[in-house]
Design a protein around this motif. Structure first.
Motif, mmCIF file in Angstrom:
data_model
loop_
_atom_site.group_PDB
_atom_site.id
_atom_site.type_symbol
_atom_site.label_atom_id
_atom_site.label_comp_id
_atom_site.label_asym_id
_atom_site.label_seq_id
_atom_site.Cartn_x
_atom_site.Cartn_y
_atom_site.Cartn_z
ATOM 1 N N GLN A 1 0.803 -1.211 0.000
ATOM 2 C CA GLN A 1 0.000 0.000 0.000
ATOM 3 C C GLN A 1 0.841 1.268 0.000
ATOM 4 O O GLN A 1 0.329 2.341 -0.341
ATOM 5 N N TRP A 2 2.106 1.185 0.366
ATOM 6 C CA TRP A 2 2.990 2.357 0.385
ATOM 7 C C TRP A 2 3.914 2.407 -0.828
ATOM 8 O O TRP A 2 4.820 3.234 -0.873
ATOM 9 N N CYS A 3 3.713 1.548 -1.796
ATOM 10 C CA CYS A 3 4.632 1.444 -2.939
ATOM 11 C C CYS A 3 4.903 2.814 -3.541
ATOM 12 O O CYS A 3 3.984 3.560 -3.884
ATOM 13 N N SER A 4 6.199 3.148 -3.677
ATOM 14 C CA SER A 4 6.578 4.454 -4.215
ATOM 15 C C SER A 4 6.684 4.453 -5.730
ATOM 16 O O SER A 4 6.899 5.506 -6.344
ATOM 17 N N THR A 5 6.549 3.279 -6.352
ATOM 18 C CA THR A 5 6.555 3.199 -7.821
ATOM 19 C C THR A 5 5.341 2.394 -8.284
ATOM 20 O O THR A 5 5.479 1.294 -8.827
ATOM 21 N N PRO A 6 4.139 2.931 -8.095
ATOM 22 C CA PRO A 6 2.947 2.182 -8.492
ATOM 23 C C PRO A 6 2.896 1.912 -9.990
ATOM 24 O O PRO A 6 2.228 0.977 -10.421
ATOM 25 N N LYS B 1 6.653 9.616 1.262
ATOM 26 C CA LYS B 1 5.519 9.754 0.344
ATOM 27 C C LYS B 1 5.946 10.096 -1.074
ATOM 28 O O LYS B 1 5.138 10.575 -1.872
ATOM 29 N N LEU B 2 7.223 9.840 -1.387
ATOM 30 C CA LEU B 2 7.678 10.071 -2.753
ATOM 31 C C LEU B 2 6.909 9.161 -3.701
ATOM 32 O O LEU B 2 6.701 7.983 -3.421
ATOM 33 N N GLY B 3 6.494 9.702 -4.797
ATOM 34 C CA GLY B 3 5.774 8.899 -5.779
ATOM 35 C C GLY B 3 4.268 8.923 -5.641
ATOM 36 O O GLY B 3 3.554 8.352 -6.468
ATOM 37 N N THR B 4 3.756 9.612 -4.597
ATOM 38 C CA THR B 4 2.307 9.595 -4.412
ATOM 39 C C THR B 4 1.571 10.294 -5.554
ATOM 40 O O THR B 4 0.425 9.954 -5.850
ATOM 41 N N ALA B 5 2.228 11.266 -6.196
ATOM 42 C CA ALA B 5 1.576 11.954 -7.309
ATOM 43 C C ALA B 5 1.272 11.002 -8.460
ATOM 44 O O ALA B 5 0.307 11.211 -9.224
ATOM 45 N N ARG C 1 -5.554 6.213 -9.359
ATOM 46 C CA ARG C 1 -5.658 5.350 -8.198
ATOM 47 C C ARG C 1 -5.550 6.165 -6.920
ATOM 48 O O ARG C 1 -4.882 7.194 -6.877
ATOM 49 N N GLU C 2 -6.181 5.665 -5.876
ATOM 50 C CA GLU C 2 -6.143 6.335 -4.575
ATOM 51 C C GLU C 2 -4.926 5.852 -3.787
ATOM 52 O O GLU C 2 -4.632 4.646 -3.747
ATOM 53 N N TYR C 3 -4.205 6.786 -3.157
ATOM 54 C CA TYR C 3 -3.112 6.429 -2.257
ATOM 55 C C TYR C 3 -3.697 6.245 -0.863
ATOM 56 O O TYR C 3 -4.243 7.181 -0.277
ATOM 57 N N LEU C 4 -3.578 5.036 -0.304
ATOM 58 C CA LEU C 4 -4.329 4.667 0.892
ATOM 59 C C LEU C 4 -3.683 5.091 2.205
ATOM 60 O O LEU C 4 -4.337 5.081 3.241
ATOM 61 N N LEU C 5 -2.397 5.468 2.168
ATOM 62 C CA LEU C 5 -1.694 5.741 3.421
ATOM 63 C C LEU C 5 -1.321 7.213 3.570
ATOM 64 O O LEU C 5 -0.333 7.551 4.224
ATOM 65 N N GLY C 6 -2.121 8.085 3.004
ATOM 66 C CA GLY C 6 -1.788 9.505 2.986
ATOM 67 C C GLY C 6 -1.707 10.149 4.352
ATOM 68 O O GLY C 6 -1.058 11.184 4.519
ATOM 69 N N ASP C 7 -2.333 9.560 5.358
ATOM 70 C CA ASP C 7 -2.344 10.162 6.697
ATOM 71 C C ASP C 7 -1.150 9.741 7.552
ATOM 72 O O ASP C 7 -0.998 10.227 8.672
#
Length: 262
Positions: free
Chosen positions: A43-48, A220-224, A231-237
């Motif tokens: 869920q935290w993958c920085s290269t989705p 949080k690199l790669g969240t953009a 896709r939704e980034y699930l661990l933004g908090d």
């Protein structure tokens, strides 16, 4: 100077990209070959963009290309002088490199034949026969142990980790000589409890080829990229751990393993 004969030159693989001058993926200056496709869904993958096996593209972006082993080797040779000067080399990463085993093996074999230092970054989520066929061409293996608890691994990575842990233990009994580094990303609230880290440390103490454990602070690199992929980034908090937090985690692992870094 004659160009070396390329082993399995026409074999093709799906490449995400090639990055040069990396200093975080092994010793010296590294050229990193990122492959596309991964069976895990951390869920935290920085290269989705590396997860899907197919090439993804739209009007504004494109992720992935098909390359032959010969084409890859042509690119890697461009950096051979930097490898020599910096005692660096080539790192094959992903995605999951074991998901394209024949392509991965061919690239690594050719690199070794041309005296390039080889490193891999992998989850070890593959059949042991696949992994064992690749390790003879590897100088350094970075292997992720994201969780010890099976249920947590399945919840946050999408697959059971039994196979991963079994494969790591099997490296104890093989003759191939390579440096093994276990990497654990520290995700606050997910895998940073003292209980979980104690279990990871205890497990790592059983690995005979282990050189050191590296703890990687969550970022949080790669969240953009998730937005670009729709896709939704699930661990933004979740906030990144502090240096003080990481030092505490290192001390827990050091109860079982002598060399631990972050």
């Amino acid at each position: 100077m004659s160009v070396p004969v390329i082993y399995d030159a026409e074999r093709k693989g799906t490449v995400l990209r090639i990055e040069r001058s990396s200093v975080h993926d092994g010793p010296g200056l590294r050229t990193v070959l990122f492959l596309k496709g991964c069976p895990l869904r951390c869920q935290w993958c920085s290269t989705p963009e590396s997860q899907a096996f197919e090439i993804e593209q739209s009007d504004t972006y494109s992720y992935g290309t098909i390359m032959s082993v010969e084409e890859v080797m042509r690119e890697l040779r461009k950096d051979s002088l930097f490898f020599f000067i910096s005692t660096g080399g080539i790192t094959v990463s992903g995605g999951e490199i074991m998901a394209q085993p024949d392509f991965t093996r061919a690239v690594l074999k050719n690199c070794r034949n041309e005296c390039m230092h080889t490193a891999i970054e992998t989850s070890f989520f593959a059949q042991w026969e696949t992994i064992h066929s690749i390790l003879p061409f590897v100088n350094l293996a970075f292997v992720d142990v994201k969780f010890f608890t099976k249920e947590l691994h399945e919840k946050y990575c999408g697959v059971d980790n039994t196979l991963i842990l079994e494969n790591l233990l099997k490296t104890n009994d093989i003759e191939e000589k390579f440096q093994l580094v276990v990497r654990t990303p520290i995700i606050p609230g997910l895998n940073d409890s003292e209980e979980e880290l104690n279990q990871i440390g205890q497990f790592c103490s059983r690995l005979k080829k282990l050189s050191y454990v590296q703890l990687l602070p969550y970022h949080k690199l790669g969240t953009a990229t998730y937005g670009k992929l729709g896709r939704e980034y699930l661990l933004g908090d979740i906030a990144s751990p502090t240096a003080s937090d990481m030092e505490k985690h290192v001390k827990i692992i050091e109860r079982y393993v002598e060399n631990v870094i972050f």
